[in-house]
Design an enzyme around this catalytic site. Structure first.
Site, PDB file in Angstrom:
ATOM      1  N   SER A  90       2.664  -4.837  -1.641  1.00 27.10           N
ATOM      2  CA  SER A  90       3.441  -3.906  -1.683  1.00 27.10           C
ATOM      3  C   SER A  90       3.462  -3.348  -0.148  1.00 27.10           C
ATOM      4  CB  SER A  90       3.070  -2.514  -2.544  1.00 27.10           C
ATOM      5  OG  SER A  90       1.516  -2.025  -2.190  1.00 27.10           O
ATOM      6  N   ASP A 142      -3.543  -1.376   4.749  1.00 25.35           N
ATOM      7  CA  ASP A 142      -2.989  -2.381   4.313  1.00 25.35           C
ATOM      8  C   ASP A 142      -1.575  -2.402   5.215  1.00 25.35           C
ATOM      9  OD1 ASP A 142      -4.801  -2.482   2.181  1.00 25.35           O
ATOM     10  OD2 ASP A 142      -3.529  -1.486   0.616  1.00 25.35           O
TER      11      ASP A 142
END
Length: 395
Positions: A134, A178
């Site tokens: 994602s 991330d």
């Protein structure tokens, strides 16, 4: 089964062909990688340190401008289309468009001037494996739109937008690691990131004849997203209690074991265990960076095993499948270190494995895992790569 990485050339040819069939013409193509985190788990939302690295599994986005205000998206993996306008951007029940739409929403809130656009999204980051697919989509989208519309955003600004997009449109309160790893990755280096200041340092990752092997448990327990938010709340509660006597403490980054013993141990043993893991994990990470600077991969590996023990027994975000995979390699001379990676309750373990022993290890672990857990095991060999980049400019 061992999955080899698609190379960039194959992915460029594939996404270019799909884009041409769907929309016609040439496209700007951006590649944004998934990531591993060497050590430093659940420390990011506690304003601590993390040590991620970008890998050679990536999301690719092919994009071009439209002459109207419509957004046309195509997800190659799902063979699905999505259409909306710039004025009707909102989270969609299909989910996959939200990672791009969340970026558009952030850019519009910032006052960036956009037109409609066509985009194809593809990639080889396995979804649900804890490799941050994602974040890779969000970073690819913001980087591509920044280039396409000449928005002049810095990488750091794009990372922060990607994080907010995930919070608001995907509904997951992720830390910044991330997105930062995907955007700032550097070949043969890990990133020592201070999640409070966003200051970072590239730490050499000289693995020599050792490879990073990921074992995907192929499970994703439903606890994952709810328990993630519960852990955040437990850490915040611990900070509140410490703050009563130490007002300078704003996160577990500022706390010490002495503070935990004084303020939480007698009050709530569960919250004590959660906070203890975070404090010790930050200390392990800082020591691991020194290991890497000395090319001491054995000491790094020892710390990875310690981290897994803490994640399993104190932070309690592991599961029987992940514990099984770590235990299966713990006393194997071919493996220098292993731990579960990511939010927990499924996904991958990360293993430091001697290159010559990889095939035998994969065969051995796959057999016992499939026999005992009644699940297939998927293995990936991850190379450390550069972060988000343009790989084809629009003609």
């Amino acid at each position: 089964m061992l999955l080899q990485i698609h190379n960039k050339k194959i992915m460029i040819e594939k996404i270019s062909k799909i884009f041409n069939e769907k929309f016609g013409g040439n496209a700007l193509i951006v590649r944004s990688p998934g990531r591993v985190n060497i050590i430093g788990e659940h420390t990011d939302y506690n304003e601590g340190f993390v040590l991620p690295a970008a890998i050679n599994k990536a999301i690719y986005i092919a994009i071009s401008k439209r002459s109207d205000n419509e957004i046309h998206l195509h997800a190659a993996d799902f063979n699905e289309d999505f259409i909306c306008t710039l004025s009707t951007v909102m989270p969609d029940k299909k989910h996959w468009p939200n990672y791009v739409l969340g970026i558009v929403d952030q850019l519009q809130k910032r006052g960036c001037k956009l037109n409609g656009f066509n985009a194809v999204i593809d990639g080889d980051v396995p979804v649900g494996a804890g490799l941050s697919s994602s974040a890779a989509v969000e970073c690819a989208a913001v980087f591509a739109l920044n280039e396409l519309f000449q928005l002049q955003l810095t990488k750091k600004e794009m990372v922060q937008m990607a994080q907010k997009a995930e919070h608001l449109f995907a509904g997951v309160k992720v830390g910044i690691m991330d997105m930062f790893a995907s955007m700032f990755g550097k070949s043969e280096h890990a990133i020592k990131l201070d999640c409070r200041s966003l200051e970072f340092e590239y730490v050499p990752l000289h693995l020599n004849k050792i490879k990073i092997v990921l074992f995907n448990s192929n499970v994703k327990h439903s606890l994952a997203s709810t328990e993630y938010n519960v852990r955040r709340q437990q850490c915040e509660q611990g900070v509140e209690w410490i703050k009563e006597n130490y007002p300078q403490v704003n996160s577990l980054r500022d706390a010490t074991m002495q503070m935990l013993d004084e303020n939480i141990l007698q009050k709530d043993n569960l919250i004590y265990k959660r906070c203890k893991f975070i404090i010790e994990e930050n200390q392990r990470l800082l020591a691991a960076c020194e290991d890497l600077k000395r090319d001491d991969i054995k000491s790094l590996g020892d710390k990875m095993f310690q981290t897994h023990e803490g994640l399993s027994k104190e932070y309690e975000v592991s599961c029987k499948e992940l514990d099984f995979l770590v235990n299966a390699v713990k006393n194997n001379d071919a493996v220098l270190g292993a731990r579960m990676m990511g939010g927990g309750f499924g996904g991958c373990t990360i293993n430091l494995v001697k290159e010559d022993d990889i095939d035998a290890l994969i065969a051995q672990v796959s057999e016992v895992y499939e026999r005992e857990m009644k699940l297939p095991l998927t293995a990936y060999i991850a190379q450390i790569e550069n972060g988000t980049e343009i790989i084809q400019k629009k003609n």
